[in-house]
Design a protein around this motif. Structure first.
Motif, PDB file in Angstrom:
ATOM      1  N   ARG A 125       0.892  -0.889  -0.007  1.00 34.17           N
ATOM      2  CA  ARG A 125       0.301  -0.154  -0.014  1.00 34.17           C
ATOM      3  C   ARG A 125       1.109   1.644   0.028  1.00 34.17           C
ATOM      4  NH1 ARG A 125      -3.797   1.497   5.171  1.00 34.17           N
ATOM      5  NH2 ARG A 125      -1.569   1.367   5.657  1.00 34.17           N
ATOM      6  N   SER A 126       2.041   0.882   0.331  1.00 35.79           N
ATOM      7  CA  SER A 126       3.024   2.489   0.763  1.00 35.79           C
ATOM      8  C   SER A 126       3.271   3.209  -0.182  1.00 35.79           C
ATOM      9  CB  SER A 126       3.690   2.020   1.812  1.00 35.79           C
ATOM     10  OG  SER A 126       3.345   2.063   3.259  1.00 35.79           O
ATOM     11  N   ILE A 127       3.850   1.666  -1.125  1.00 37.30           N
ATOM     12  CA  ILE A 127       4.568   1.573  -2.411  1.00 37.30           C
ATOM     13  C   ILE A 127       3.300   2.153  -3.566  1.00 37.30           C
ATOM     14  CG2 ILE A 127       5.535   0.229  -4.726  1.00 37.30           C
ATOM     15  CD1 ILE A 127       6.503  -1.088  -2.314  1.00 37.30           C
ATOM     16  N   LEU A 128       2.651   1.661  -3.278  1.00 37.66           N
ATOM     17  CA  LEU A 128       1.189   2.237  -4.509  1.00 37.66           C
ATOM     18  C   LEU A 128       0.433   3.461  -4.031  1.00 37.66           C
ATOM     19  CD1 LEU A 128      -1.047  -0.432  -4.220  1.00 37.66           C
ATOM     20  CD2 LEU A 128      -0.080  -0.217  -6.243  1.00 37.66           C
ATOM     21  N   TRP A 129       0.569   4.224  -2.841  1.00 40.01           N
ATOM     22  CA  TRP A 129       0.418   5.743  -2.300  1.00 40.01           C
ATOM     23  C   TRP A 129       1.151   6.456  -3.345  1.00 40.01           C
ATOM     24  CZ3 TRP A 129       3.167   8.915   0.886  1.00 40.01           C
ATOM     25  CH2 TRP A 129       2.187  10.469   1.539  1.00 40.01           C
ATOM     26  N   MET A 130       2.887   6.198  -2.471  1.00 35.61           N
ATOM     27  CA  MET A 130       3.726   6.868  -3.133  1.00 35.61           C
ATOM     28  C   MET A 130       4.076   7.026  -4.825  1.00 35.61           C
ATOM     29  SD  MET A 130       8.026   6.023  -1.613  1.00 35.61           S
ATOM     30  CE  MET A 130       8.223   5.045  -2.873  1.00 35.61           C
ATOM     31  N   ARG A 131       3.214   6.378  -5.583  1.00 29.43           N
ATOM     32  CA  ARG A 131       3.288   6.202  -6.947  1.00 29.43           C
ATOM     33  C   ARG A 131       2.215   7.620  -7.706  1.00 29.43           C
ATOM     34  NH1 ARG A 131       3.710   0.973 -10.030  1.00 29.43           N
ATOM     35  NH2 ARG A 131       5.553   1.954 -11.064  1.00 29.43           N
ATOM     36  N   LYS A 132       0.865   7.277  -6.596  1.00 29.96           N
ATOM     37  CA  LYS A 132      -0.042   8.062  -7.621  1.00 29.96           C
ATOM     38  C   LYS A 132      -0.451   8.646  -6.361  1.00 29.96           C
ATOM     39  CE  LYS A 132      -1.187   5.067 -10.667  1.00 29.96           C
ATOM     40  NZ  LYS A 132      -1.428   5.556 -11.823  1.00 29.96           N
ATOM     41  N   LYS A 133      -0.117   9.075  -4.792  1.00 27.59           N
ATOM     42  CA  LYS A 133      -0.826  10.029  -3.753  1.00 27.59           C
ATOM     43  C   LYS A 133      -1.958   9.389  -3.887  1.00 27.59           C
ATOM     44  CE  LYS A 133       3.309  11.698  -3.656  1.00 27.59           C
ATOM     45  NZ  LYS A 133       4.041  11.169  -2.709  1.00 27.59           N
ATOM     46  N   GLU A 134      -2.795   8.497  -3.626  1.00 28.28           N
ATOM     47  CA  GLU A 134      -4.377   8.425  -3.853  1.00 28.28           C
ATOM     48  C   GLU A 134      -4.045   6.869  -2.579  1.00 28.28           C
ATOM     49  OE1 GLU A 134      -6.028   7.627  -6.839  1.00 28.28           O
ATOM     50  OE2 GLU A 134      -5.874   9.820  -7.699  1.00 28.28           O
ATOM     51  N   TYR A 135      -4.523   7.527  -1.608  1.00 29.70           N
ATOM     52  CA  TYR A 135      -3.916   6.966  -0.228  1.00 29.70           C
ATOM     53  C   TYR A 135      -5.433   5.684  -0.395  1.00 29.70           C
ATOM     54  CZ  TYR A 135      -4.069   4.665   4.718  1.00 29.70           C
ATOM     55  OH  TYR A 135      -3.706   4.379   5.589  1.00 29.70           O
ATOM     56  N   LYS A 136      -6.768   5.893  -0.702  1.00 32.12           N
ATOM     57  CA  LYS A 136      -7.956   5.041  -0.764  1.00 32.12           C
ATOM     58  C   LYS A 136      -7.451   4.507  -1.773  1.00 32.12           C
ATOM     59  CE  LYS A 136     -13.033   4.628  -1.190  1.00 32.12           C
ATOM     60  NZ  LYS A 136     -14.432   6.048  -1.450  1.00 32.12           N
ATOM     61  N   ASN A 137      -7.429   4.442  -2.767  1.00 33.70           N
ATOM     62  CA  ASN A 137      -7.152   3.485  -3.690  1.00 33.70           C
ATOM     63  C   ASN A 137      -6.009   2.706  -3.198  1.00 33.70           C
ATOM     64  OD1 ASN A 137      -9.033   4.527  -5.930  1.00 33.70           O
ATOM     65  ND2 ASN A 137      -7.731   5.743  -6.718  1.00 33.70           N
ATOM     66  N   ALA A 138      -4.689   3.151  -3.510  1.00 33.66           N
ATOM     67  CA  ALA A 138      -3.942   2.339  -2.861  1.00 33.66           C
ATOM     68  C   ALA A 138      -4.356   1.494  -1.506  1.00 33.66           C
ATOM     69  CB  ALA A 138      -2.546   3.063  -2.414  1.00 33.66           C
ATOM     70  N   THR A 139      -4.740   1.614  -0.927  1.00 28.99           N
ATOM     71  CA  THR A 139      -5.577   0.145   0.144  1.00 28.99           C
ATOM     72  C   THR A 139      -6.674  -0.517  -0.515  1.00 28.99           C
ATOM     73  OG1 THR A 139      -5.623   2.373   1.634  1.00 28.99           O
ATOM     74  CG2 THR A 139      -7.317   0.076   2.137  1.00 28.99           C
ATOM     75  N   ILE A 140      -7.115  -0.490  -1.317  1.00 28.82           N
ATOM     76  CA  ILE A 140      -8.403  -1.183  -2.136  1.00 28.82           C
ATOM     77  C   ILE A 140      -7.396  -2.011  -3.157  1.00 28.82           C
ATOM     78  CG2 ILE A 140     -10.374  -0.792  -4.208  1.00 28.82           C
ATOM     79  CD1 ILE A 140     -11.244   2.027  -2.582  1.00 28.82           C
ATOM     80  N   LYS A 141      -6.153  -1.456  -3.658  1.00 28.59           N
ATOM     81  CA  LYS A 141      -5.311  -2.318  -4.800  1.00 28.59           C
ATOM     82  C   LYS A 141      -4.770  -3.084  -4.119  1.00 28.59           C
ATOM     83  CE  LYS A 141      -5.131   0.781  -8.454  1.00 28.59           C
ATOM     84  NZ  LYS A 141      -4.119   1.880  -9.499  1.00 28.59           N
ATOM     85  N   SER A 142      -4.221  -2.624  -2.569  1.00 29.65           N
ATOM     86  CA  SER A 142      -3.521  -3.872  -2.265  1.00 29.65           C
ATOM     87  C   SER A 142      -4.264  -4.777  -0.856  1.00 29.65           C
ATOM     88  CB  SER A 142      -2.876  -3.566  -1.226  1.00 29.65           C
ATOM     89  OG  SER A 142      -3.926  -2.265  -0.209  1.00 29.65           O
TER      90      SER A 142
END
Length: 111
Positions: free
Chosen positions: A37-54
């Protein structure tokens, strides 16, 4: 050191490494899912979407683990661990579905 003590020490080290590897699987509530989730958040800066994807990565990881468990069961690899692998995979799926349900309930009450 006695041979028994050396065996116990090496067995404890093996269990500890297996636990660390299990904890780093990309299942959301575990450390691997949080790292993802942290890696996905770093790339797009969208916390909610990073959480859902993880969470979805954890769900699909659970499906792969269940499939591997059934494959090992059919091919008779690791005869004593197959049921455990399948149960762990279903646990991953269950945890991920719980988080998906929580996010959907949160989104439905928010609007």
């Amino acid at each position: 050191m006695s041979l028994y003590f050396q065996f116990m020490l090496s067995y404890c080290a093996l269990i500890n490494f297996l636990y660390a590897g299990f904890n780093l699987l990309p299942i959301y509530p575990y450390d691997g899912g949080r790292i993802l989730r942290s890696i996905l958040w770093m790339r797009k800066k969208e916390y909610k979407n990073a959480t859902i994807k993880s969470i979805y990565v954890g769900y699909y990881t659970g499906i792969v683990v269940v499939a591997l468990g059934f494959y090992f069961l059919i091919e008779k690899f690791f005869p004593f661990y197959n049921l455990g692998i399948i149960i762990i995979g279903f646990y991953f799926i269950s945890v991920s579905r719980t988080y998906i349900k929580q996010i959907n309930e949160f989104n439905s009450t928010k609007t």
